[in-house]
Design an enzyme around this catalytic site. Structure first.
Site, PDB file in Angstrom:
ATOM      1  N   THR A  69      14.167  -4.181   1.147  1.00  0.00           N
ATOM      2  CA  THR A  69      12.707  -4.835   1.005  1.00  0.00           C
ATOM      3  C   THR A  69      12.588  -3.417   2.694  1.00  0.00           C
ATOM      4  O   THR A  69      11.320  -3.257   2.511  1.00  0.00           O
ATOM      5  CB  THR A  69      12.855  -6.333   2.323  1.00  0.00           C
ATOM      6  OG1 THR A  69      13.132  -6.699   0.540  1.00  0.00           O
ATOM      7  CG2 THR A  69      10.838  -6.329   1.483  1.00  0.00           C
ATOM      8  N   ASN A 155      14.082  -4.396 -12.470  1.00  0.00           N
ATOM      9  CA  ASN A 155      15.090  -5.373 -12.130  1.00  0.00           C
ATOM     10  C   ASN A 155      14.401  -6.854 -13.122  1.00  0.00           C
ATOM     11  O   ASN A 155      15.797  -6.901 -13.569  1.00  0.00           O
ATOM     12  CB  ASN A 155      14.674  -5.994 -10.762  1.00  0.00           C
ATOM     13  CG  ASN A 155      12.917  -6.309 -10.758  1.00  0.00           C
ATOM     14  OD1 ASN A 155      12.528  -5.574 -10.441  1.00  0.00           O
ATOM     15  ND2 ASN A 155      12.669  -7.309 -10.064  1.00  0.00           N
ATOM     16  N   CYS A 329       8.242 -17.342  -5.922  1.00  0.00           N
ATOM     17  CA  CYS A 329       7.487 -17.549  -5.389  1.00  0.00           C
ATOM     18  C   CYS A 329       8.384 -18.034  -4.141  1.00  0.00           C
ATOM     19  O   CYS A 329       9.304 -18.653  -4.539  1.00  0.00           O
ATOM     20  CB  CYS A 329       5.964 -18.298  -5.137  1.00  0.00           C
ATOM     21  SG  CYS A 329       6.144 -20.282  -4.348  1.00  0.00           S
TER      22      CYS A 329
END
Lengths: 391, 359
Positions: A69, A155, A329
């Site tokens: 990230t 992914n 989420c």
């Protein structure tokens, strides 16, 4: 326990654990000039060289970060700012519509907060960015693209992107090409220089290394604005004390994963093909997603018509089978996969998907376990998805 | 075979202890947090539910060593509870969203899904008791009269009751807190929730005003017919309300006036002396029996609010229509409210109020 979620994270390789254990008790900040510091620096640099050699880069091109990230954020923000400050016309970011959230959300943020002109490139039904799509996007305005970011392999659905062609087109138009190769290293042949990419994201824990370490591989002559300021480590591009033990584990994992890549990829391909064949033969609701051949060797991705992904996940979990739906989420509510939506699937299909990802520890028994439980699980989830009995 | 139970875990102390007790009693328990409303999180774009409560519930599940999932029922909740709440108010009625949520979400959508997924029951932290009898499961008030929630569960029929577990019905609230503390649950000291969950600031009138806009009308004295004020929308008033009327013309005797009635046809609020609030006869529909269907005519005690007194009444029902004649006087009742009927401590059933009248 049947762990088929290597796409989320991999168990640490014994080589990585050994390398970290050997280093962890050793004191020293790699930036210190005394003996302890020098010893620490030596470990960092040796591993930098090992990683560079394993992926076809030069040692100086390896910038250690805290993971995938951070590398994606650094690449997109840093490259955009550097490009845009040199040439104000270059304010467009092109990215595929199936990027991982680390790229997707960063790009969206750049649009919302930095005035970047954001454009997401469509993909075909298998999730591939056709080179012509990128060319057309450039031709709309050949001189305004600050950077292009397209992942090496997706992914979720596993499809491999034509990186070499996409990078070449990007360079034709004088722009910069970044690729998130987090899922690719150790599974696919990844050679930084031959790929033509200017920047590449890699991560430790997706290939048998520790969580919390990654790198941005960045061509030496490419300018990049730092996002972390401080001690000036890593060519002044990424400040922060270097985590010696993590780097040792990362280095060992990259070397092991890349050295054993061909034999492992062959083994995982066999397992995956067996799983795909047997699921498609026994479960009529199963729809296979992604490119059947040109994909991550250990990735098998399905949609199950009429099922909710989280119901499938829960029922498999109860049988000791661990896999994933793709995207969730922060509170754990499954969202319809943006990847499947971009591939043209409807929302119901995009909600009812499962990813099985094989890795080093996978065996044929894992395939048998899935087949033992999945048919009944799909049957049950289908009933729960469309409740027949109202009470 | 071990019973498989979905423990609905809100992240509060009650459902935490309920889940703990089930685990201790040997049930095969899976914790489920219901994401009811899509609330913007701190991250802005992607916030999708009450993260703090979900986290607390998850930490309790971790502690109990049970699987934990978040189920997104926000679409159903939006449609069946929030939109229904707004539309009922826009029709001049006074709905109870907690009753509605139990009827349409917790013991409907969630229960149905749980059974379809192979579970035997859903458990919640509500304070009420389910007692097995030769006539099937029966619903009773909780041991803790202060916390009793049998009123909001009076929409559960026997089929639903047979798949419901209420582990807290035999306990007093202070003991539940002490138990949570003793079990080391992080929710032990969490304050109780009192507000409507989708109106966290408690400003129901403001919420409705945002949804429904200005619908100005007159405030009229019910006895004299005199116009004594104006209002921005009927939905800002509840029958029996005294405060916040902002009446321009006081009564000569200075006696306080109350909202007596909301007339949806003329968009007027009728106000007057509290004697006008007396209700003698109530009709209701949407009848649900929490036990065997009672005789066409029976004596009972009726309750019209979550924590109001139960009042003696004579009840008649025929073809899904209920008439309740109050023997003990009832003050203030509005269409849309739930009327729950009790035989002693047992819940007979409930209905939704259609009309009220004085004899």
């Amino acid at each position: 326990m049947t762990y088929l979620d290597h796409g989320a994270t991999t168990p640490m390789l014994p080589e990585a654990i050994a390398a970290m254990s050997a280093v962890m008790a050793q004191p020293g900040n790699p930036s210190s000039v005394h003996s302890s510091g020098r010893q620490a620096r030596r470990i960092v640099e040796e591993n930098r060289e090992l990683i560079a050699a394993a992926i076809g880069a030069r040692p100086i091109e390896v910038i250690f970060t805290a993971g995938g990230t951070e590398s994606d954020n650094l690449a997109i923000k840093g490259l955009y700012w550097a490009q845009n400050s040199k040439d104000k016309n270059r304010n467009r970011i092109l990215a595929s519509s199936i990027e991982h959230h680390a790229v997707l959300d960063t790009v969206i943020w750049m649009g919302e907060h930095e005035g970047a002109n954001v454009e997401f490139l469509p993909v075909d039904k298998d999730g591939r960015v056709q080179p012509e799509t990128l060319r057309k996007a450039f031709e709309k305005n050949p001189n305004d693209v600050a950077l292009v970011s397209i992942m090496w392999a997706n992914n979720e659905v596993g499809t491999v992107e034509p990186i070499k062609e996409l990078a070449a087109i990007t360079h034709e138009f004088g722009s910069i090409f970044h690729s998130d190769a987090v899922q690719a290293v150790g599974c696919l042949p990844v050679h930084f220089q031959e790929s033509g990419a200017d920047a590449l994201t890699i991560s430790g824990h997706k290939l048998g290394g520790p969580i919390g370490i990654g790198a941005l591989i960045l061509k030496r002559d490419i300018e990049l604005t730092p996002i972390l300021h401080g001690g000036g480590q890593e060519r002044d591009v990424r400040s922060g004390t270097l985590p010696v033990a993590l780097i040792a584990g990362f280095g060992a994992a990259v070397v092991t994963a890349v050295t054993q890549r061909v034999s492992r990829a062959n083994r995982l391909t066999t397992l995956r093909k067996d799983l795909v064949k047997r699921i498609l033969a026994t479960i009529s609701e199963a729809v296979f997603n992604g490119d059947p051949e040109n994909r991550l060797p250990g990735n098998a991705h399905f949609s199950f018509t009429g099922c909710e992904g989280d119901a499938l996940l829960m029922l498999l979990d109860a049988q000791g089978i661990e896999c994933s739906t793709g995207s969730a989420c922060s509170a754990g509510i499954p969202q319809p996969s943006h990847v499947l939506l971009a591939m043209g699937r409807d929302e119901a299909t995009a909600r009812g998907s499962l990813r099985f990802s094989f890795g080093t520890t996978s065996t044929p028994d894992d395939v048998d376990s899935v087949l033992q439980f999945l048919p009944a699980v799909v049957e049950r989830a289908k009933r729960a998805g469309k409740p027949a009995v109202k009470i | 075979m071990t019973k498989r139970v979905v423990a609905a875990m809100s992240g509060g102390v009650d459902s935490s202890v309920a889940a703990s007790r089930l685990v201790e009693q040997g049930y095969d328990v899976v914790g489920v947090h219901l994401a009811l409303a899509k609330v913007k999180g701190h991250g802005g774009r992607k916030g999708c539910c009450t993260l703090d409560d979900a986290r607390d519930a998850r930490r309790v599940a971790d502690r109990l060593g049970i699987p934990f999932y978040v189920w997104d029922v926000s679409e159903e909740f939006q449609k069946e509870v929030i939109e229904n709440f707004v539309s009922e108010y826009s029709e001049g009625k006074t709905p109870n969203p907690c009753v509605r949520c139990n009827e349409k979400i917790k013991f409907a959508a969630v229960l149905t899904r749980s059974l379809a997924l192979g579970f035997d029951a859903v458990a919640t932290g509500h304070y009420a008791q389910i007692v097995e009898s030769e006539n099937g499961p029966l619903l009773y008030r909780a041991v803790d009269e202060n916390k009793d929630q049998s009123y909001v569960l009076s929409v559960l029929n026997q089929e639903k009751l047979s798949h419901t577990i209420l582990p807290l019905g035999d306990s007093k609230k202070p003991d539940i807190r002490a138990e949570a503390e003793a079990r080391g649950l992080i929710t032990a000291a969490k304050p109780d929730s009192h507000d409507i969950c989708f109106i966290p600031d408690g400003d129901t009138a403001g919420f409705l005003h945002k949804k429904l806009g200005d619908v100005p009308g007159k405030i009229i004295d019910a006895q004299t017919g005199e116009e004594i004020g104006e209002h921005d929308g009927l939905f800002e008033f509840t029958v029996g309300q005294r405060k916040g009327l902002h009446l321009g013309v006081p009564r000569q005797d200075r006696a306080p006036r109350y909202v007596i009635e909301k007339d949806i046809k003329t968009n007027t609020v009728m106000v007057g002396l509290p004697t006008l609030l007396r209700v003698d006869v109530v009709t209701a529909t949407n009848l649900i029996w929490c036990g065997p269907t009672p005789a066409a005519e029976f004596d009972c005690k009726a309750q019209v609010r979550a924590h109001s007194a139960r009042l003696a009444a004579k009840t008649f029902h025929n073809d899904g229509n209920l008439t309740v004649e109050f023997i003990e006087p009832l003050q203030a009742l509005a269409p849309g409210q739930t009327i729950a009927l009790y035989d002693g401590e047992r819940v007979i059933g409930s209905g939704t109020v259609v009309t009220t009248s004085r004899s």
